[in-house]
Design an enzyme around this catalytic site. Structure first.
Site, PDB file in Angstrom:
ATOM      1  CE1 TYR A 103      -4.090  -1.236  -0.378  1.00 20.45           C
ATOM      2  CE2 TYR A 103      -3.575  -2.901   1.571  1.00 20.45           C
ATOM      3  CZ  TYR A 103      -4.335  -2.564   0.460  1.00 20.45           C
ATOM      4  OH  TYR A 103      -5.513  -3.460   0.258  1.00 20.45           O
ATOM      5  CD  GLU A 199      -2.042 -30.502   5.104  1.00 26.06           C
ATOM      6  OE1 GLU A 199      -1.753 -31.506   5.148  1.00 26.06           O
ATOM      7  OE2 GLU A 199      -2.704 -30.012   4.236  1.00 26.06           O
ATOM      8  CG  ASP A 251      -4.860 -33.440   4.792  1.00 28.87           C
ATOM      9  OD1 ASP A 251      -5.235 -34.186   5.994  1.00 28.87           O
ATOM     10  OD2 ASP A 251      -5.326 -32.457   4.246  1.00 28.87           O
TER      11      ASP A 251
END
Lengths: 366, 612
Positions: A103, A199, A251
């Protein structure tokens, strides 16, 4: 850290950025087309450093020069960024987040960043050129809320003084939130025997609810998907300073293997910092493709993107081991993937009573 | 009775009109929107043909009115008009026309078009077609209402009379029919007429749509296209059956004379040559030539070299009119045209014109727009079946700077216009939607496309060189000064000199003077470096107020007002560098910028430039 020491570090960082500005300045004066060279940041240009046991950039370099409009704009943005870091950050002891820097560039006219990924990338470039880390320029990421939970006693230096915290007894159920600059943490002591990085939030909460941290004296780290640098830095310090073995529990899909790779081998985007962020001895716990078969887990079908990612990993030097080649090939053949939560189908205690003990045994950690 | 005899009693002749009544799709009346377009097309084709034959600049008025489900198509021209006796046959008898037996380029050929429209109108509305025609000022106009007797294929006149009409001459047709009016689609009355206007810039066409909108496609040129003349068949591409027919029915008594008189491009010498090659006596009566001999004659046709068919049977639109027509309807950056010489397929002369337009307001998304024309008539249906589309698809457009993902038509902001003119266009069907894939026609279109493609490639590469130049100007004009200013701010130093870097980026010749003043002596070194890709030869002038010493390399010196002009002739290869040194025996000698003679201004950095 004392204030004068802090100023010294800021001075050193300023000197390095000034060095970059001076080299561009003298290129102008010597009639050399201004440019900087950077290591090429692709899969094809990372190599294993035997001494540090981590993956770092190889010898391929990319030239960024003012000969093209793209290169010229990128260098213009770099000098604007250098100006900001020196005059606003280092000399005034202030800092900004990555998003804020994007910004701030609103006022830079044609040097304005088009999107945040562009400013993020340039800051990584500056890290490479100066061999510093963005924290040294007082640039921080947005807090991502990653947390740890377990038998660890720390002291954090905050802007409002030092705090001593026990990450098991003195925190809520969500754990202790990892700050962006992990080097402000001092380890006071620990009864832990291992670190387990997890995770998903669901599994992290499951392990805490089942009391896994107490039973196994484990420090649980919630990775929250692809882990932030601070999370990886903390894991590395727990491993290196406290000598704790690290396992990673994700996973069972190609994206999760990349999460493990970024903890254990380093990320392609930040290979210049591998020695600070990587835990080379970290072990992959699961979910392994072979677990899908062995435990008869409920699964989902692999998408085309998943398959593409798996094939890409077969050519990724970080996964060039017999173990990974076998597991990835098996998954391509199975065409299935499984989540950590799939163990819930066997009962809520199955993961802590059966699966994890068995896997830790295989890895020699019980 | 035998079965065959029984069956024979059921056999009977079918009138063409009855046949088309049952097979209207063959003539292009297969859907409601299309039927409307086809009627407009047939009427406009006839009007344009008639005006051109009569040497009149066409002024055509088309109006579509809507009344419930029925539409009325009104088409009016300023042509020569039609005499009373011909009107019923022209409009209400199929296969009646003036052009079928004639080898000349025209829009209509078979004499089916407008009468098929009349037929369609009476089938769907049950009403007759109203025709007004006037053949000259001062005469009354003929007014007729006609229908087709489909069983006999003969006209039936329902109303007949004379009326007053304000036009000096011309013809007006009014038909009612089922239909559907669409505007926005590519296949619409509006876009059909727009395409007609593109390739007929000598015509003014006015369209009044059902909602009252008036569109005028204004005339862009005031001259009529060159008139096409009637010709005889050309020996190349003659077929055996056709030749045998000609041989049998000719009035000539001798083969030699038959050859000369029947075919175009055959004179005495060629006729003799053909007789020799085929081993036939030139005095033989043509009627006695048998099948075998005709075959030999035909192969002799192929063996001799004959002139191309005369081009005056064809009327190409021509480069300037194509240009005028496209520029009138589209905003463009670039336009190239190619006109091929006349070629022959199956004895019919034809020629191909192509126009490729690029950029401007054309959309860069999607495939290019294709405008197909046959004898100046736009083809709007069945693009995929047409030789024009096939020829375009057969080109590797990447070679001509257009992308062609997955083959097929190229992609980009372009319009490709292809016009095939012939005495006999080989359409794939009677509805005249698509040109058949004759190898000769495909080949000519291919050559014409490649010609305009080369021009496009040249144009685009010039554009990209220009944009590269612009890009460099952006670097040196906007970005480099900002980098140097910002660096100076960070380092709190003076802004660095960017000239040398500019010279390198622009590939310029850089001239840089270094001056040291000490001990009453000014030592000067001028570095000259060629950063370009090519060798540069030029003169470098340095104007000094007083004489120099130790000049190295030696210079030519000329006395001028207030001092001396020292000059060096320099030849620098790409990347080469020269150094000039001299001294002046004072330490306050003033300098003006060095001057380069013999290079253009944008190739030099660090010196003034004068023309040699």
């Amino acid at each position: 850290m004392s204030e004068s020491a802090e100023r010294m570090i800021a001075g050193a960082a300023e000197e390095k950025i000034m060095g970059l500005a001076r080299s561009l300045y003298s290129q102008f004066q010597d009639g050399i087309v201004p440019h900087i060279t950077l290591p090429t940041r692709t899969k094809a240009n990372i190599e294993y450093n035997k001494d540090e046991e981590v993956w770092v950039y190889g010898s391929q370099e990319t030239l960024r020069s003012v000969k093209t409009v793209r290169g010229a704009k990128s260098l213009l943005k770099t000098v604007h960024l250098a100006d900001l870091l020196i005059k606003e950050h280092l000399r005034n002891n202030r800092g900004s987040t990555l998003r804020e820097i994007y910004y701030i560039s609103e006022n830079w006219d044609i040097a304005k960043f088009n999107e945040q990924s562009e400013s993020d990338r340039l800051i990584e470039d500056l890290e490479i050129v100066t061999s510093l880390q963005r924290e040294d320029f007082h640039v921080r990421p947005e807090e991502d809320g990653a947390a740890i939970f377990g038998p660890l006693h720390i002291r954090e230096k905050t802007r409002r003084g030092e705090r001593d915290i026990h990450c098991q007894d003195e925190v809520g159920e969500a754990g202790y939130q990892i700050p962006f600059n992990v080097d402000n943490i001092e380890f006071l002591g620990s009864d832990a025997r291992m670190v387990m990085a997890v995770e998903t939030g669901g599994m992290y909460a499951r392990l805490i609810e089942n009391g896994f941290d107490e039973e196994y004296d484990a420090i649980l780290v919630h990775l929250k998907g692809q882990p932030a640098r601070s999370t990886r830095r903390l894991i590395r310090r727990l491993n290196a300073e406290l000598g704790l073995p690290v396992t990673v529990f994700t996973d069972g899909d190609p994206w999760s293997y990349r999460i493990f790779a970024s903890v254990a081998y380093g990320a392609i985007k930040s290979a210049h910092l591998s020695e600070h962020l990587v835990t080379p001895t970290a072990k992959f716990l699961g979910v392994q493709p072979s677990d899908i078969v062995d435990y008869d887990l409920s699964t989902d079908k692999l998408t085309d993107k998943d398959l593409q990612a798996l094939r890409s990993e077969l050519s990724d030097p970080r996964f060039n081991s017999d173990y990974w080649k076998r597991q990835i090939q098996l998954q391509i053949d199975l065409k299935r993937k499984a989540e950590q939560q799939a163990f819930a189908g066997k009962g809520l205690d199955f993961v802590t009573k059966e699966y994890l003990p068995a896997r830790l045994g295989e890895l020699g950690l019980t | 009775m035998e079965i065959a005899e029984e069956l024979a009693r059921q056999q009977k002749a079918i009138s063409v009109a009855e046949f088309f009544e049952k097979n209207r799709q063959i003539l292009g009346f297969d859907s409601a929107p299309r039927a409307l377009i086809t009627c407009v097309k047939e009427a406009v084709d006839n009007s344009l043909d008639a005006c051109e034959d009569a040497g009149i600049l066409p002024d055509i008025f088309v109006q579509i009115k809507r009344d419930g489900d029925l539409f009325t198509v009104i088409e009016e021209d300023n042509g020569p008009g039609i005499v009373r006796e011909e009107v019923p046959k022209v409009f209400a008898k199929l296969l009646y026309g003036s052009r079928f037996h004639c080898l000349r380029q025209s829009r209509g050929q078979q004499g089916i078009g407008i009468s098929a429209g009349v037929l369609y109108s009476q089938l769907t509305s049950g009403k007759p077609t109203r025709i007004t025609s006037k053949i000259g000022p001062g005469r009354p106009a003929t007014y007729l209402e006609v229908m087709i007797n489909t069983a006999k294929n003969e006209p039936e006149i329902l109303v007949e009379g004379e009326i007053e009409w304000e036009r000096a001459r011309g013809t007006r047709v009014e038909m009612e029919m089922e239909g559907s009016y669409v505007r926005s689609r590519r296949q619409s009355v509006y876009s059909y007429l727009k395409n007609v206007a593109t390739v007929n810039p000598h015509a003014r066409i006015t369209l009044v749509e059902p909602d009252g909108t008036i569109e005028v496609f204004e005339r862009a040129v005031e001259t009529l296209p060159k008139k096409a003349f009637e010709i005889q068949p050309h020996p190349h591409g003659m077929e055996l059956g056709g030749l045998i027919k000609f041989l049998r029915y000719t009035e000539r008594k001798k083969l030699r004379a038959f050859l000369k008189e029947t075919f175009s491009a055959i004179g005495n010498i060629t006729a003799q040559e053909i007789c020799q090659i085929s081993g036939l006596d030139g005095d033989l009566p043509p009627q006695e030539i048998g099948h075998e001999q005709a075959k030999r004659l035909l192969s002799a046709f192929k063996a001799v070299k004959v002139k191309s068919p005369p081009i005056d049977c064809l009327s190409p639109i021509g480069e300037s009119l194509l240009r005028a027509g496209l520029v009138k309807e589209y905003r463009l950056d670039f336009l190239a045209t190619a006109t091929r010489p006349v070629a022959v397929y199956s004895g019919n002369p034809f020629l191909v014109e192509v126009c490729l337009a690029h950029g401007g307001e054309l959309s860069s998304e999607g495939r290019v727009e294709i405008l197909r024309f046959a004898n100046r008539v736009p083809l709007i249906y069945q693009q995929g079946a047409c030789a024009i589309a096939h020829a375009i698809e057969g080109i590797t457009w990447k070679n001509y700077s257009l992308s062609q993902p997955g083959g097929g038509l190229p992609v980009g902001p372009a319009v490709i216009l292809v016009h095939v003119a012939s005495t006999n266009i080989p359409f794939t069907s009677e509805s005249k939607d698509a040109i058949a894939d004759m190898p000769e026609i495909l080949g000519e279109i291919d050559l014409a496309l490649k010609e305009v493609g080369r021009k496009l490639r040249r144009y685009l590469s010039r554009q990209s060189a220009l944009s590269e130049r612009r890009e460099k100007e952006e670097i040196i004009g906007k970005i480099l000064p900002r980098i140097s200013r910002k660096l100076a701010e960070i380092l709190e130093m003076q802004e660095p000199e960017i000239g040398p870097v500019v010279a390198k980026i622009m590939g310029n010749v850089l001239i840089c003077r270094h001056v040291i003043r000490e001990n009453g002596l000014t030592s000067v070194r001028i570095d000259v470096e060629n950063h370009g890709d090519l060798s540069r030869t030029f003169k470098l002038h340095d104007l000094l107020g007083q004489e120099a010493i130790s000049v190295d390399p030696p210079a030519r010196k000329a006395q001028i007002k207030d001092g001396y002009d020292y000059n060096w002739k320099l030849a620098l290869k790409s990347g080469e560098r020269a150094t000039i040194c001299y001294k002046i025996p004072t330490d306050d000698a003033p300098f003006s910028a060095p001057i380069v003679e013999g290079l253009s201004e944008e190739m030099v950095t660090g010196a003034k430039v004068i023309l040699s």
